[in-house]
Design a protein around this motif. Structure first.
Motif, PDB file in Angstrom:
ATOM      1  N   ASP A 138      36.238  47.911  36.564  1.00  0.00           N
ATOM      2  CA  ASP A 138      34.812  48.214  36.623  1.00  0.00           C
ATOM      3  C   ASP A 138      34.191  47.247  37.625  1.00  0.00           C
ATOM      4  O   ASP A 138      34.024  46.063  37.314  1.00  0.00           O
ATOM      5  CB  ASP A 138      34.181  48.037  35.235  1.00  0.00           C
ATOM      6  CG  ASP A 138      32.674  48.264  35.223  1.00  0.00           C
ATOM      7  OD1 ASP A 138      32.104  48.709  36.240  1.00  0.00           O
ATOM      8  OD2 ASP A 138      32.054  47.985  34.183  1.00  0.00           O
ATOM      9  N   GLY A 139      33.909  47.714  38.819  1.00  0.00           N
ATOM     10  CA  GLY A 139      33.337  46.836  39.840  1.00  0.00           C
ATOM     11  C   GLY A 139      34.304  45.720  40.187  1.00  0.00           C
ATOM     12  O   GLY A 139      35.439  45.958  40.568  1.00  0.00           O
ATOM     13  N   GLN A 140      33.862  44.470  40.005  1.00  0.00           N
ATOM     14  CA  GLN A 140      34.690  43.300  40.303  1.00  0.00           C
ATOM     15  C   GLN A 140      35.567  42.889  39.126  1.00  0.00           C
ATOM     16  O   GLN A 140      36.314  41.923  39.222  1.00  0.00           O
ATOM     17  CB  GLN A 140      33.800  42.117  40.676  1.00  0.00           C
ATOM     18  CG  GLN A 140      33.016  42.286  41.938  1.00  0.00           C
ATOM     19  CD  GLN A 140      32.192  41.047  42.232  1.00  0.00           C
ATOM     20  OE1 GLN A 140      32.534  39.944  41.832  1.00  0.00           O
ATOM     21  NE2 GLN A 140      31.087  41.226  42.921  1.00  0.00           N
ATOM     22  N   THR A 141      35.488  43.600  38.036  1.00  0.00           N
ATOM     23  CA  THR A 141      36.195  43.214  36.813  1.00  0.00           C
ATOM     24  C   THR A 141      37.410  44.101  36.589  1.00  0.00           C
ATOM     25  O   THR A 141      37.315  45.329  36.657  1.00  0.00           O
ATOM     26  CB  THR A 141      35.250  43.302  35.599  1.00  0.00           C
ATOM     27  OG1 THR A 141      34.155  42.408  35.832  1.00  0.00           O
ATOM     28  CG2 THR A 141      35.948  42.913  34.320  1.00  0.00           C
ATOM     29  N   ALA A 142      38.551  43.460  36.323  1.00  0.00           N
ATOM     30  CA  ALA A 142      39.783  44.194  36.048  1.00  0.00           C
ATOM     31  C   ALA A 142      40.508  43.535  34.878  1.00  0.00           C
ATOM     32  O   ALA A 142      40.382  42.335  34.645  1.00  0.00           O
ATOM     33  CB  ALA A 142      40.684  44.205  37.281  1.00  0.00           C
ATOM     34  N   ILE A 143      41.256  44.346  34.158  1.00  0.00           N
ATOM     35  CA  ILE A 143      42.142  43.856  33.108  1.00  0.00           C
ATOM     36  C   ILE A 143      43.533  44.359  33.450  1.00  0.00           C
ATOM     37  O   ILE A 143      43.712  45.549  33.763  1.00  0.00           O
ATOM     38  CB  ILE A 143      41.720  44.345  31.711  1.00  0.00           C
ATOM     39  CG1 ILE A 143      40.300  43.847  31.379  1.00  0.00           C
ATOM     40  CG2 ILE A 143      42.722  43.870  30.646  1.00  0.00           C
ATOM     41  CD1 ILE A 143      39.725  44.438  30.110  1.00  0.00           C
ATOM     42  N   TYR A 144      44.483  43.464  33.413  1.00  0.00           N
ATOM     43  CA  TYR A 144      45.872  43.795  33.712  1.00  0.00           C
ATOM     44  C   TYR A 144      46.721  43.587  32.465  1.00  0.00           C
ATOM     45  O   TYR A 144      46.537  42.610  31.737  1.00  0.00           O
ATOM     46  CB  TYR A 144      46.406  42.880  34.838  1.00  0.00           C
ATOM     47  CG  TYR A 144      45.664  43.063  36.128  1.00  0.00           C
ATOM     48  CD1 TYR A 144      46.066  43.994  37.064  1.00  0.00           C
ATOM     49  CD2 TYR A 144      44.535  42.288  36.411  1.00  0.00           C
ATOM     50  CE1 TYR A 144      45.378  44.161  38.252  1.00  0.00           C
ATOM     51  CE2 TYR A 144      43.836  42.447  37.594  1.00  0.00           C
ATOM     52  CZ  TYR A 144      44.251  43.383  38.516  1.00  0.00           C
ATOM     53  OH  TYR A 144      43.568  43.569  39.686  1.00  0.00           O
ATOM     54  N   GLU A 145      47.659  44.504  32.248  1.00  0.00           N
ATOM     55  CA  GLU A 145      48.613  44.352  31.168  1.00  0.00           C
ATOM     56  C   GLU A 145      49.911  43.830  31.775  1.00  0.00           C
ATOM     57  O   GLU A 145      50.417  44.390  32.749  1.00  0.00           O
ATOM     58  CB  GLU A 145      48.864  45.683  30.446  1.00  0.00           C
ATOM     59  CG  GLU A 145      49.773  45.527  29.248  1.00  0.00           C
ATOM     60  CD  GLU A 145      49.869  46.778  28.402  1.00  0.00           C
ATOM     61  OE1 GLU A 145      50.462  46.695  27.319  1.00  0.00           O
ATOM     62  OE2 GLU A 145      49.349  47.845  28.818  1.00  0.00           O
ATOM     63  N   VAL A 146      50.441  42.776  31.192  1.00  0.00           N
ATOM     64  CA  VAL A 146      51.642  42.123  31.723  1.00  0.00           C
ATOM     65  C   VAL A 146      52.845  43.030  31.521  1.00  0.00           C
ATOM     66  O   VAL A 146      53.041  43.589  30.436  1.00  0.00           O
ATOM     67  CB  VAL A 146      51.854  40.767  31.033  1.00  0.00           C
ATOM     68  CG1 VAL A 146      53.156  40.116  31.486  1.00  0.00           C
ATOM     69  CG2 VAL A 146      50.663  39.837  31.274  1.00  0.00           C
TER      70      VAL A 146
END
Length: 136
Positions: free
Chosen positions: A126-134
């Protein structure tokens, strides 16, 4: 910080169990630990002062080492260092949001897009925000 709010809501809605999350660390009484505070999910450090209070019988250097480890993780451009950190703390998710970009600016942040599909995979943006799953 609307992006952070939406990312926290995504974690609340999509993450099962209690996997460890990596997020930025800040001095006390700032916006740090926002993910752990808002979701109840464990993070590598949690709220620094609370961790030092609850572990009064152990050296507070242990908590500070985790703070430095988080800083090194966001700053590194070495895949082996990043993987060792993720393995050491059994991290499953990594947040790269506006706070992480403010706390850890520099070339280390480029690794998240560059190694997407190798060390982790993007599961939220979302915009500059990311979530990554290892990736395991």
């Amino acid at each position: 910080l609307a992006e952070d709010l939406r990312a926290v809501r995504w974690l609340q809605d999509h993450v099962q169990g209690s996997p460890t999350v990596v997020e930025a660390q800040t001095p006390e009484y700032r916006w740090g630990s926002r993910v752990s505070v808002s979701t109840g999910l464990p993070t590598v450090v949690g709220w620094n002062w609370h961790q030092r209070q609850q572990r009064a019988l152990t050296p507070d250097a242990w908590v500070w080492e985790r703070v430095r480890a988080v800083e090194r993780f966001y700053a590194t451009t070495d895949a082996d260092v990043a993987r060792a950190f993720l393995d050491r703390f059994a991290a499953r998710y990594v947040v790269v949001g506006q706070l992480e970009r403010a706390c850890y600016p520099g070339p280390g942040l480029a690794k998240f897009d560059a190694w997407d599909g190798e060390l982790w995979r993007g599961v939220y943006r979302d915009g500059q925000t990311a979530i990554y799953e290892v990736e395991r």
